[in-house]
Structures are given as structure tokens and as C-alpha cells.
Design an enzyme around this catalytic site. Structure first.
Site, PDB file in Angstrom:
ATOM      1  N   ILE A   1       0.859  -1.183   0.000  1.00 42.79           N
ATOM      2  CA  ILE A   1       0.000   0.000   0.000  1.00 42.79           C
ATOM      3  C   ILE A   1       0.895   1.234   0.000  1.00 42.79           C
ATOM      4  CG2 ILE A   1      -1.943   1.166   1.104  1.00 42.79           C
ATOM      5  CD1 ILE A   1      -2.432  -1.820   0.406  1.00 42.79           C
TER       6      ILE A   1
ATOM      7  N   SER B   1      -9.985   7.825   8.153  1.00 43.54           N
ATOM      8  CA  SER B   1      -8.842   7.050   8.646  1.00 43.54           C
ATOM      9  C   SER B   1      -8.241   7.735   9.865  1.00 43.54           C
ATOM     10  CB  SER B   1      -7.780   6.901   7.549  1.00 43.54           C
ATOM     11  OG  SER B   1      -7.257   8.163   7.195  1.00 43.54           O
TER      12      SER B   1
ATOM     13  N   LEU C   1     -11.277   8.639   3.693  1.00 43.18           N
ATOM     14  CA  LEU C   1     -12.178   9.294   4.649  1.00 43.18           C
ATOM     15  C   LEU C   1     -12.234   8.537   5.964  1.00 43.18           C
ATOM     16  CD1 LEU C   1     -15.099   9.998   2.176  1.00 43.18           C
ATOM     17  CD2 LEU C   1     -13.592  11.704   3.156  1.00 43.18           C
TER      18      LEU C   1
ATOM     19  N   LYS D   1       1.416  10.732  -1.926  1.00 46.63           N
ATOM     20  CA  LYS D   1       2.502  11.598  -1.436  1.00 46.63           C
ATOM     21  C   LYS D   1       3.884  11.099  -1.880  1.00 46.63           C
ATOM     22  CE  LYS D   1      -0.098  13.331   2.533  1.00 46.63           C
ATOM     23  NZ  LYS D   1      -1.393  12.821   2.044  1.00 46.63           N
TER      24      LYS D   1
ATOM     25  N   ARG E   1       2.155  23.124   6.959  1.00 47.06           N
ATOM     26  CA  ARG E   1       3.040  22.426   7.881  1.00 47.06           C
ATOM     27  C   ARG E   1       4.303  21.998   7.129  1.00 47.06           C
ATOM     28  NH1 ARG E   1      -1.097  17.920   9.857  1.00 47.06           N
ATOM     29  NH2 ARG E   1      -1.268  17.806   7.588  1.00 47.06           N
TER      30      ARG E   1
END
Length: 629
Positions: free
Chosen positions: A416, A461, A459, A420, A550
Site C-alpha cells: 500500500i 482514517s 475518509l 505523497k 506544515r
């Protein structure tokens, strides 16, 4: 008193035999009426013959109704199907009665059975009219008795005057438990405005404002539109959720129970409903072939993705399911959930993928045929501050599992990954890209099929933005958003895991599968919609605070690198990324050097080595930006 008696009578379904008797009674009386119509409402016909004909008509009617089964429908739910059945029964009655009269005319069995053909035709027409009318009359009587005298709790607008809106209207009207009054339909099509559906007025959706809501005393709006684009749904909800009412939605057709909509499925709009993620229909036969009688190992099994993969695989006839995670509490909760669902042959093991010796003992002992590798650190700011931990888990941990899969000849290894990892701007994304590269290095060994799946945010998680926003709303705000223009792709956890399993089944080894994530969502708009859906006002009751990006955070996420393209698969939501060729020996050596270097705990050297392995890794809003120059 009378109303109470009627309620008692209509509380349960009317017995079928009683409906059958009523239908026969109606047919007998319409036969008498047919004679009266034929003879201009005079008795200038032989009534003694009529008396002998009536039992024959009743017997033929009984036979017709039994053959067609028109008496079997629930009368209070009568609809078009029931009207069609009654018409067919009346046609059969016409045919049988006509056949008897024809035979009697030719063979002269009984002189009393001579019935004029005009009466048979009139009788047919009257039967159709009276039998259908009786059903709808009882239906309206039932609605009056059970619903009409009940105090209305909720006044509703239905958004959508199409087929879905009509179905929603019927469902609400027929549900005796709902104390609902449908005040009006509203629709985007201006041509429908002022027209009526079932006697209910349709209004132009753009005319619905606070004054309209107050004047009509509306309590809630139900959105009832199928196949609507998520962007359009977002616009609608954003507008109507600002009104002082509740907003509900009719779910997609594929989620209806046994293909039928019930009023209990009409629920308040959740943020997941606005993202346009349609439920996936899976071919379970593929999974049965892939998972049946096999031992399956899932790393990171207690996480959001790992636990959902576990739940989905637990439905199949696997040989053994090995769940591996270092989070003991979450792993225990998952184990108890599976026990409650009576899943068997499940082994939950606390272990760390960074400990190669420990993992090797497990693989050697259980001999898995399939490995789903979901274990990873995923929080961008944390990993930016702790690059050694990110490398140790996301790179070394993956390397350990992959090496062992190859060593012990595991059939398939499915990793998985994340969006990113594409053109990474942070430590977390870069470690996942390096893990992808290492998997790619092993894929040419032709022993184990190494497969990578890459997708965006899911959604709900652990640590994702939606639970965070919900918590902030519950605590009175403000909602914190890092940048007003930041956008993200989203999909539901079940959907992501279904696609992972599907990709794992179709993978031949060496692929990076990317998923269709739909349209990217602006996080600021997401926050606004969540405020409105919570029944609160922005900014007076809940405000949104922009905190700044961030360390390592992107404004936009990507699923493909600039030099990557995709090829289609048989599944429209799964594509294969065409990745550039790499020098496997050199890349593998560099990754092994990174794992050794990481033990020095020199963060700067570690990150510098990562940038050497992944040249497109350009830090953003991070102290490691200096290494890019």
C-alpha cells in the site's frame, strides 16, 4: 370509536382470502350492472336466467384470480403492478366467460347460459375500473386512518422532481411510521416550476430562501437525485445547508436494500455523500479463486486500511489469516471484532516489521501465500521531525518483509503506497517512494509477484482531516486549515481496500496501480460544508483559522509523476502507471546503504541520501530545503 376500530382492522395486512372474496363480490355486482347498462337500467330481461348465470361468473372469476394471483398484493401498497395484474385477470375472465358462452351457443348445453356479447365486453370494462378503483380507494382510506389524523411531525421539501423524487414521495407516503407531510418538490429545471406531481407543487430551486422556508414552515429538505456529479451536489448542499433546516439525502441505488428504497435509508447528509464516491460492485468469484484455501498475512492489520482489508478478506474461505501489528490495543479490538463476527482461523500477532528475525520466524512458521503490506508511518509533520523512524519503518520494514517474501517464495506481495510518494515534498512521501523503488528492484526476480497500489487520502482514517474537523466542531471551534487553497483527493476506506484487493488479484508483478480518485476537494470548502451540515453558522458560531502549511506539506497532491503515464485495466477505476526504467542494482544498493546510514541517527545525512535516491524529492516548508541547493 369508529376511527379506533378502523385502525385495528387496518393495522395488519388484510388476509388474501378476504381480498379474493371482495374481488369476486365486485365481479358479481358488475355483471348485474352490465345487464342494467345494456338494457338502459330497466328490467326488460329474463332475471331468472341472470340468477343462474351469476354462480358461473363467480366460479370463472375465482379461477381467473387464482391463475393470475391479482389478490396477492398488499392493498395499502397498491401501484401500477397491481393495476396490471387486475387487468390481466379481467382479460382472462373475459376470455373464459366468452369461451363458455361460445361453446354453449354451438352445442346448446344450457339455454340459460346465453349471454349477449355486449354484456361480456361491458362486464370486462367495469371489472377493470371497479377492481382497480377499489384498491386505490382502500389505499387512501388506509392513509387517512393511519396517517391522516396523526399529528404531522415533519414538513418536507423533496429536492428533485424526477423519477428519484417520485420514488421518495411514494416511500414517505406509504410508510405509516413516518409522520411526514410533503409540502413541495423543488427542481433545478425551471420548466417544471409551478407544475404538480401527485398534486404537490414543484418550485424553482433558486427561489428557495429563508422566507420561503419560514412561510411554508419547512423542517427538512431531502435531496433525491441519482447520477449527480459531486461538484453539483457540493453546490446544492452548500446553498441549502445555510438555511435553518435539516438536510437529508437519498443514497445511491446500489446501496438500497434488495433493490428497494426504504424511509430508514434516507439519512442526514454526511460529508462522505458529497464526495461522489459511488459504491463498487465486485466480482466475488475472482476473490474466491484468489483467497480460498490460502494463508494470508496482513501487516499493519490494526490500522485503518489494514483492518478494512482484514474485514473484507475474512468473508472468504481462506485457510488462515495472520494479522501483524505493533499496536496491541488496536490489534486486540480488531481481534474481538472478528470473534464477534465468528471469523475462524485468525491469528493476531504483536510484532514489529523492523525486527527481521521476528518476522522471519512468523513467515517460516505460517508460510503465507499472499502478503498485504499496509504497515507504515503516514503522518507528514511527525515524520518530518523524525526521519530516522520514517526510514526504519517505511523503508527498512518494507525491505524486510519484501526480502522475506522473496526468500520464502510467497506468491504475491501487495504494498500500500500513497499519492505523497509522487514528486515528494516531505520525508514521509519520500520514504514511500523509496519503498516503491525497492519493490520495483525485486519485481524482476520472477519468484514473487510484487505489486504496488497508490492512492490518496481515505475518509475517516486515523488522524485524517474529517475526524479532526468533527472534533473541532464538537469542541466549539475553530476549525484549523493550513492553507485556503489546499486540495486533496479522497475515497472511502472500503472503496480503497476493495480496489487494493482487485489490483492484487489482477497484478502479474512489477505494476504500480493507481486508482481513480475522482475530483480533488478544496479542504476549506470541506470545512465550510461540515460547519453547515452541523447546523452551525460560519463564522459567528464556528470560525475557520488558517494556520499555514506544515513542514513538508503540499497544496496539491498528484497520483502520477511528471514522466509517468497510465494504461487502462479491465476495471475503470484502476490504472497501471507507466514508470521510467531504473538501474535496479544501483538503486537497490543505495537503498541498502540508506538503511545502514539511518542507524547513525544523523538526520541530515539520512535525508541527503534520500534525496540522492529520489532526485525529485524537493522539500517544502521544511528545514531540509537547504539540502536541495
Amino acid at each position: 370509536m369508529l376511527i379506533a376500530l378502523l385502525k385495528k382492522i387496518t393495522k395488519n395486512n388484510i388476509p388474501r382470502w378476504f381480498v379474493l372474496l371482495i374481488d369476486i363480490y365486485i365481479v358479481v355486482n358488475t355483471f348485474i350492472l352490465s345487464y342494467l347498462i345494456r338494457f338502459n337500467f330497466s328490467f326488460s330481461f329474463d332475471t331468472s336466467k341472470l340468477k343462474l348465470q351469476l354462480p358461473l361468473v363467480a366460479i370463472i372469476a375465482l379461477l381467473s384470480f387464482l391463475i393470475i394471483g391479482s389478490y396477492k398484493g398488499i392493498i395499502r401498497h397498491s401501484g401500477v403492478k397491481d393495476a396490471v395484474n387486475v387487468t390481466f385477470a379481467s382479460l382472462l375472465l373475459l376470455f373464459l366467460l366468452g369461451a363458455v358462452v361460445f361453446l354453449n351457443h354451438n352445442f346448446e348445453f344450457f339455454s340459460s347460459l346465453t349471454i349477449p356479447r355486449s354484456i361480456i365486453v361491458i362486464h370486462f370494462l367495469l371489472n377493470v375500473i371497479f377492481l382497480i378503483a377499489s384498491r386505490y380507494l382502500f389505499k387512501e382510506l388506509y392513509n387517512f386512518v393511519m396517517l391522516g389524523i396523526t399529528e404531522i411531525d415533519t414538513r418536507v421539501l423533496i429536492y428533485g422532481a424526477g423519477e428519484a423524487g417520485m420514488l421518495t414521495y411514494s416511500v414517505l407516503k406509504n410508510d405509516k411510521k413516518n409522520k411526514v407531510q410533503i409540502v413541495a418538490f423543488i427542481d433545478d429545471d425551471k420548466k417544471k416550476a409551478t407544475k404538480k406531481l401527485n398534486g404537490v407543487t414543484i418550485y424553482d430551486a433558486t427561489k428557495i430562501d429563508e422566507q420561503f422556508i419560514e412561510t411554508k414552515k419547512i423542517d427538512e429538505i431531502i435531496i433525491s437525485m441519482q447520477d449527480i456529479k459531486s461538484s453539483r451536489l457540493l453546490e446544492i448542499v452548500e446553498r441549502i445547508s445555510k438555511l435553518p433546516i435539516k438536510v437529508k439525502i437519498v443514497p445511491p441505488v446500489k446501496t438500497w436494500t434488495d433493490g428497494d428504497l426504504s424511509s430508514t435509508q434516507i439519512k442526514p447528509v454526511k460529508i462522505e455523500d458529497l464526495l461522489g464516491r459511488m459504491p463498487i460492485t465486485l466480482d466475488t468469484s475472482i476473490f474466491e479463486k484468489e483467497f480460498n484455501h490460502k494463508t494470508i498475512l496482513i501487516t499493519g492489520a490494526a490500522g485503518s486500511i489494514g483492518s478494512e482489508i482484514t474485514r473484507q478478506i475474512s468473508k472468504f474461505n481462506y485457510q488462515q489469516l495472520i494479522l501483524l501489528d505493533q499496536a496491541e490495543s488496536d490489534l486486540y479490538n480488531l481481534q474481538q471484532n472478528l470473534i464477534h463476527k465468528k471469523a475462524t482461523n485468525v491469528k493476531a500477532i504483536v510484532a514489529d516489521i523492523r525486527n527481521k528475525q521476528r518476522v522471519e520466524l512468523l513467515i517460516k512458521k505460517y508460510k503465507p501465500s499472499l502478503i498485504f503490506h499496509a504497515a507504515a508511518y503516514k503522518h507528514v509533520p511527525f515524520m518530518e521531525s523524525n526521519p530516522n523512524e520514517a526510514v526504519a519503518t517505511n523503508v527498512l520494514g518494507t525491505k524486510n518483509i519484501a526480502d522475506l517474501a522473496l526468500q520464502y517464495k510467497v506468491e504475491k506481495f501487495v504494498m500500500i503506497s500513497t499519492d505523497k510518494a509522487v514528486n515528494p515534498t516531505n520525508i514521509m512521501g519520500a520514504t514511500k517512494r523509496i519503498a516503491e523503488l525497492y519493490i520495483n528492484c525485486l519485481s524482476k526476480e520472477n519468484v514473487t509477484k510484487f505489486i504496488t497500489t497508490r492512492f490518496g487520502n481515505v475518509l475517516g482514517s486515523n488522524g485524517s482531516v474529517i475526524p479532526l474537523f468533527q472534533s473541532q466542531i464538537e469542541n466549539g471551534g475553530p476549525i484549523t486549515v493550513t492553507h485556503k487553497d489546499i486540495m486533496r483527493y479522497f475515497m472511502t476506506i472500503p472503496e480503497a481496500c476493495q480496489l487494493v484487493l482487485e489490483a492484487g488479484c489482477m497484478g502479474k508483478g512489477g505494476e504500480i496501480f493507481v486508482f481513480d480518485m475522482g475530483e480533488s476537494i478544496k479542504i476549506y470548502d470541506l470545512a465550510l460544508n461540515m460547519i453547515h451540515l452541523s447546523g452551525l453558522k460560519f463564522p459567528s458560531e464556528i470560525d475557520i483559522k488558517i494556520t499555514g502549511l506544515r513542514p513538508g506539506e503540499k497544496i496539491y497532491e498528484e497520483l502520477l509523476a511528471t514522466d509517468e503515464d497510465t494504461t487502462a485495466t479491465h476495471h475503470k477505476k484502476i490504472m497501471i502507471a507507466k514508470v521510467k526504467e531504473i538501474n535496479r542494482e544501483i538503486t537497490k544498493q543505495k537503498i541498502e546503504e540508506l538503511c545502514v546510514l539511518n542507524n547513525t541517527l544523523d538526520f541530515e545525512l539520512t535525508v541527503k541520501k534520500m534525496k540522492n535516491i529520489v532526485p525529485e524529492f524537493i522539500s517544502n516548508n521544511s528545514k531540509y530545503e537547504q539540502l536541495d541547493t
